[in-house]
Every structure is written in structure tokens, then in C-alpha cells.
Design a protein around this motif. Structure first.
Motif, mmCIF file in Angstrom:
data_model
loop_
_atom_site.group_PDB
_atom_site.id
_atom_site.type_symbol
_atom_site.label_atom_id
_atom_site.label_comp_id
_atom_site.label_asym_id
_atom_site.label_seq_id
_atom_site.Cartn_x
_atom_site.Cartn_y
_atom_site.Cartn_z
ATOM 1 N N PHE A 151 0.902 -1.284 -0.039
ATOM 2 C CA PHE A 151 0.158 -0.004 0.051
ATOM 3 C C PHE A 151 0.758 1.297 0.192
ATOM 4 O O PHE A 151 0.325 2.472 0.272
ATOM 5 C CB PHE A 151 -0.984 0.136 1.369
ATOM 6 N N LEU A 159 -7.939 4.587 1.914
ATOM 7 C CA LEU A 159 -7.813 3.384 2.848
ATOM 8 C C LEU A 159 -9.021 3.547 3.910
ATOM 9 O O LEU A 159 -9.367 4.223 3.805
ATOM 10 C CB LEU A 159 -6.340 3.699 3.650
ATOM 11 N N MET A 163 -6.761 0.815 8.322
ATOM 12 C CA MET A 163 -5.705 0.804 7.413
ATOM 13 C C MET A 163 -4.963 2.284 7.993
ATOM 14 O O MET A 163 -3.574 2.351 8.028
ATOM 15 C CB MET A 163 -5.616 0.803 5.942
#
Ligand code: ADP
Ligand code: MG
Length: 463
Positions: A151, A159, A163
Motif C-alpha cells: 500500500f 484506505l 488501514m
């Protein structure tokens, strides 16, 4: 349930009062205070003079109701803001002159939206002048550690909350802080994500993957504190102050269902909900009376109408909400709401867990019934759960004239409560008894009577 336990030292498990003057503190606060100036000459005292040391090797949880100054304390200890009086020392040096090594994780994530995940994590290293190659390598490693590999080039808006908070952790940990501060880091996440991140944090801490020597976490979630912390500090408010500070000696990993766990949660809940009772006595105080020897529960001074109102509000909130939020919504002081919560709990209409009130099936039935049915439900619940009401009713049933003088019960209550409190207990009992049609009270002659007796008498006298 109402008052049992809080003063009972024997029930407080696995804890030990913390010596706040421990040596070798990483951070030591001496008589720190915080106040805000007002346009008038008054000032708002947010935090009263407090001593507090943060020592290596522990996860410290700072618990307290909203507005008790948790964030203020975190900001003062982390050097983000200066105390109005007193001093914070970092390894013995005034914190403003020391080279401190701390990071802070915020509830709101506080990521730079215009930077990628990787750039967000690199940012604090860049600020510290770490060269680009090392910066990148360390950030990539950290993203890997928190489960975000792949990521690196995403932007925060792409996100999920969980996250984003992983990025928050990576950014905080990448500088290898000696103390990691976190201000309600899991509060904005859904339950499962929060639980997941908590256990990952514990794993990192246990494996000593991070060089961090102390974690200081602000939370209003009691279970979270008991799950994570080696030491728990509970704040009270108006102004902020430490109410209790103790070690948790339940071994990790902790089981939420274990008895030691639930007992400690219960203990802290009681500390939080009884701002008037000195909790310092709870873990150690041998002189306090054992509540199990106390015969009568203390009746919370709440009116049936208030109880019904609270239950209806809870139904609007899908049956469950944080008690402090409920107080806010109602524009109640928490101290005014708690007797109502206690009363509803005593009657079996709601349950309190980790600061949330959730309505029981009985409570929902009660709230959704029409008035006469409500009175019946209330009566059954009161007779079943409240000794004093049960005794009054039994005495009235037993006596041939169906009356008992108030004094009879006052004498019994006096053995346990002050004179004033005994009188208030009677008043509350009368309010509940009348509402549930359990008994009536003849105020002119200061005696309890069965409801129909008073009616018959007045009917008789008017004829
Ligand atoms: P918590 O994090 O426990 O909810 P805070 O530390 O955020 O509490 O706030 C504690 C108290 O300080 C609150 O009553 C808040 O209103 C007050 N407060 C915070 N910042 C200021 C400010 N800049 N001016 C005046 N009062 C403030
Ligand atoms: Mg806060």
C-alpha cells in the motif's frame, strides 16, 4: 449491585498501588497544572497540581470521563503543551530543554492527505534529517511490520479507518520513540478492527520488535485499558486529577471472560461512576466496611419517570450507548444521570458494560408497554430486586390492619445509613412503592399502608 464492591478491598483482584515517585523515570511530572486564562480575571482550572512518573517497561492506560483532562495530560507529558505551573522532566532534564524522543498516535489519524502512505511514514524521519535511502528503507520495513506492504503508494483517502490507523502506527513507530503516546487510537474504528489492532500492538510490544520502552495510551474504554495495560490511572474531573493509579497483574494474553478481568473492569467502572467515593481506599483499605455484610442496597434516588425516559432514549439508540454520551445528549451532569442508570440496573432494565448502558429484554418490554402494564412490570422488578420494598410490602400483608409506621423501617435503615440518608431512602422507597402500587404512604401519620387501605379509609371518612 448498586454499591456492593467498591469499598470491598478483597474483591479487587490482581492490582497493586503504584508508587508514583519511582526512580529512573523516563518522564516525571512535578506538580503540573493546567489552566486557561479567561477574558475576566477568572481562569479555568483544567488540571490540578499533579505528580506523575512514567517508568520503562510498562503500558500505561489513562482512563477518565470526557473532559477530565486526559488529552491535556498527554499533551503536557509528551511536550506538546506546557503546563501552566509545575515542571515535566525528561530523564531528569526540564522537558523544554531536553532532546525528547516520543511519538503520538491520534484518534483522528492526522495523516497528510496529499502524501502517499510511504511519504506519510517517511515524513517524521525527513523532519529529523535522516537521509533519503535510510528513510525509505526504514519506512518500508515499518509498513511491512504493521501489515501495509503493497500500500506504499496509496493515498490516505483510499484506505479504510483501520488501514489509516496502521499508517498512524507506522509513522509513530518508524522514529523508534522511547515513549509512544496514543490518544484514543482505536475509538474511531469499528469493533473488530480495533480488537485486531490492539492485539497486534500487544504482539509488537511483547516481541520487543519495537525499541519503545513505554506506551502511554489515553482511552475511555475500560475493557481496553484492562486488556492492554500494566498500569491504569483513572482521572476525575472539575478540575482534572488522579483518582487512582494501580498495577494490573493479570498475565498476558488476557482473557476478557476471566474472572480477574471482569472483576477489575467492574471495579474501575465503579470508581468512574462514583466520583464521590475515594477509590484510593478500594485496593488497599482494610478499614472499610464489607458491603456484603450490609443488608440494604442503597436505593439510587431516581424517579420512575426518569428511568422510563432513559430507557426510551436507549431504544432510540438501538438499545445501547455510552453513559457519558447519554449524559451529553440529555444535557445532564453525569452525576445526575448515574442514579437513574443505577436504578434501571438495579431493577434489571439495563446492564452496564465498559461504560456502555445496554437495555435488557425486560427494560425494552417495560419501555414499550402502556402505562398500566409498565406499573406491573415495575412492581414485580422492584419487589424482586429491592429488599426494602419487599420488606415493606410483606409487613403490610402480614399485619391485620395493613399499616406499618415509617419508624419501624427507619430504625432498621439507621443501622446502616446516616439519619439523613435513611430518610432519603424512605422517600425514594415511597416514590417507587406508590408508582408500582406496591404500597402507599400516609404522610400525615407517617405510616405505610396498602394502596386500597388508604382509599377505603378516605372513602369511609367522606361518607
Ligand atoms: P479529555 O481528553 O479527558 O476529554 P481534555 O484534556 O480534552 O479532556 O479537556 C479537559 C478540559 O479542558 C475540558 O473541560 C476542556 O473543555 C478544557 N479545555 C481544553 N482546551 C481548552 C482551551 N484551549 N481553553 C479552555 N478550556 C480548554
Ligand atoms: Mg481527549
Amino acid at each position: 449491585m448498586h454499591s456492593a464492591g467498591i469499598q470491598n478491598a478483597a474483591q479487587v483482584p490482581a492490582t497493586q498501588t503504584v508508587d508514583r515517585n519511582a526512580t529512573e523515570a523516563i518522564i516525571r511530572a512535578e506538580k503540573i497544572e493546567k489552566y486557561y486564562a479567561q477574558p475576566s480575571q477568572n481562569r479555568i482550572q483544567v488540571f490540578s497540581a499533579t505528580d506523575l512518573s512514567i517508568v520503562p517497561g510498562e503500558i500505561v492506560a489513562l482512563l477518565g470521563p470526557s473532559g477530565s483532562g486526559k488529552s491535556t495530560m498527554l499533551r503536557m507529558l509528551s511536550g506538546l503543551s506546557r503546563p501552566s505551573a509545575g515542571q515535566v522532566y525528561w530523564h531528569g532534564k526540564p522537558i523544554s530543554e531536553a532532546e525528547i524522543n516520543v511519538s503520538i498516535v491520534f484518534q483522528s489519524f492526522a495523516l497528510f492527505p496529499w502524501l502517499t502512505v510511504l511519504e506519510n511514514v517517511e515524513a517524521p524521519l525527513q523532519a529529523r534529517g535522516v537521509n533519503p535511502e535510510e528513510r525509505r528503507a526504514r519506512s518500508m520495513r515499518m509498513l511491512d511490520t504493521v501489515g501495509l506492504d503493497g500500500f506504499e503508494s496509496a493515498y490516505p483517502k483510499e484506505l479504510s479507518g483501520g488501514m489509516k490507523q496502521r499508517v498512524g502506527f507506522a509513522r509513530a513507530l518508524v522514529v523508534e520513540p522511547e515513549v509512544l503516546f496514543m490518544d484514543e487510537p482505536f475509538s474511531a474504528l469499528d469493533v473488530l478492527t480495533a480488537e485486531n489492532l490492539r492485539s497486534e500492538l500487544l504482539e509488537l510490544w511483547a516481541k520487543k520488535t519495537m525499541p519503545t520502552r513505554c506506551v502511554f495510551i489515553v482511552t475511555h474504554n475500560i475493557e481496553e485499558a484492562v486488556l492492554l495495560a500494566d498500569r491504569i490511572i483513572v482521572l476525575g474531573r472539575n478540575p482534572g486529577h488522579i483518582r487512582t493509579d494501580f498495577r494490573v497483574q493479570i498475565p498476558q494474553p488476557r482473557d476478557r471472560k476471566a474472572e480477574a478481568f471482569t472483576q477489575l473492569v467492574d471495579f474501575i467502572y465503579k470508581v468512574l461512576t462514583r466520583p464521590d467515593v475515594a477509590p484510593a481506599e478500594a485496593p488497599t483499605g482494610p478499614r472499610v466496611r464489607d458491603q456484603r455484610q450490609m443488608k440494604y442496597q442503597m436505593l439510587p434516588h431516581a424517579r420512575p419517570g426518569g428511568i422510563a425516559g432513559l430507557l426510551e432514549l436507549l431504544i432510540d439508540k438501538n438499545g445501547r450507548d455510552d453513559i457519558y454520551r447519554l449524559a451529553d445528549d440529555l444535557a445532564f451532569e453525569i452525576d445526575d444521570l448515574l442514579p437513574i442508570v443505577d436504578a434501571a440496573q438495579l431493577l434489571g432494565f439495563l446492564k452496564v458494560e465498559e461504560g456502555d448502558a445496554s437495555i435488557t429484554e425486560l427494560g425494552a418490554t417495560y419501555a414499550n408497554s402502556e402505562i398500566l402494564r409498565q406499573k406491573e412490570i415495575f412492581r414485580d422488578a422492584a419487589i424482586e430486586n429491592v429488599l426494602l420494598l419487599r420488606q415493606i410490602r410483606r409487613a403490610l400483608d402480614a399485619k391485620s390492619n395493613h399499616t406499618v409506621p415509617e419508624e419501624f423501617f427507619l430504625d432498621m435503615l439507621d443501622e446502616q445509613f446516616s439519619d439523613d440518608e435513611s430518610q432519603r431512602q424512605i422517600e425514594t422507597a415511597v416514590t417507587w412503592g406508590r408508582y408500582g402500587e406496591i404500597f402507599d404512604f400516609d404522610a400525615s401519620r407517617r405510616r405505610f399502608v396498602l394502596p386500597d387501605v388508604l382509599q377505603e379509609e378516605s372513602a369511609g371518612s367522606s361518607e
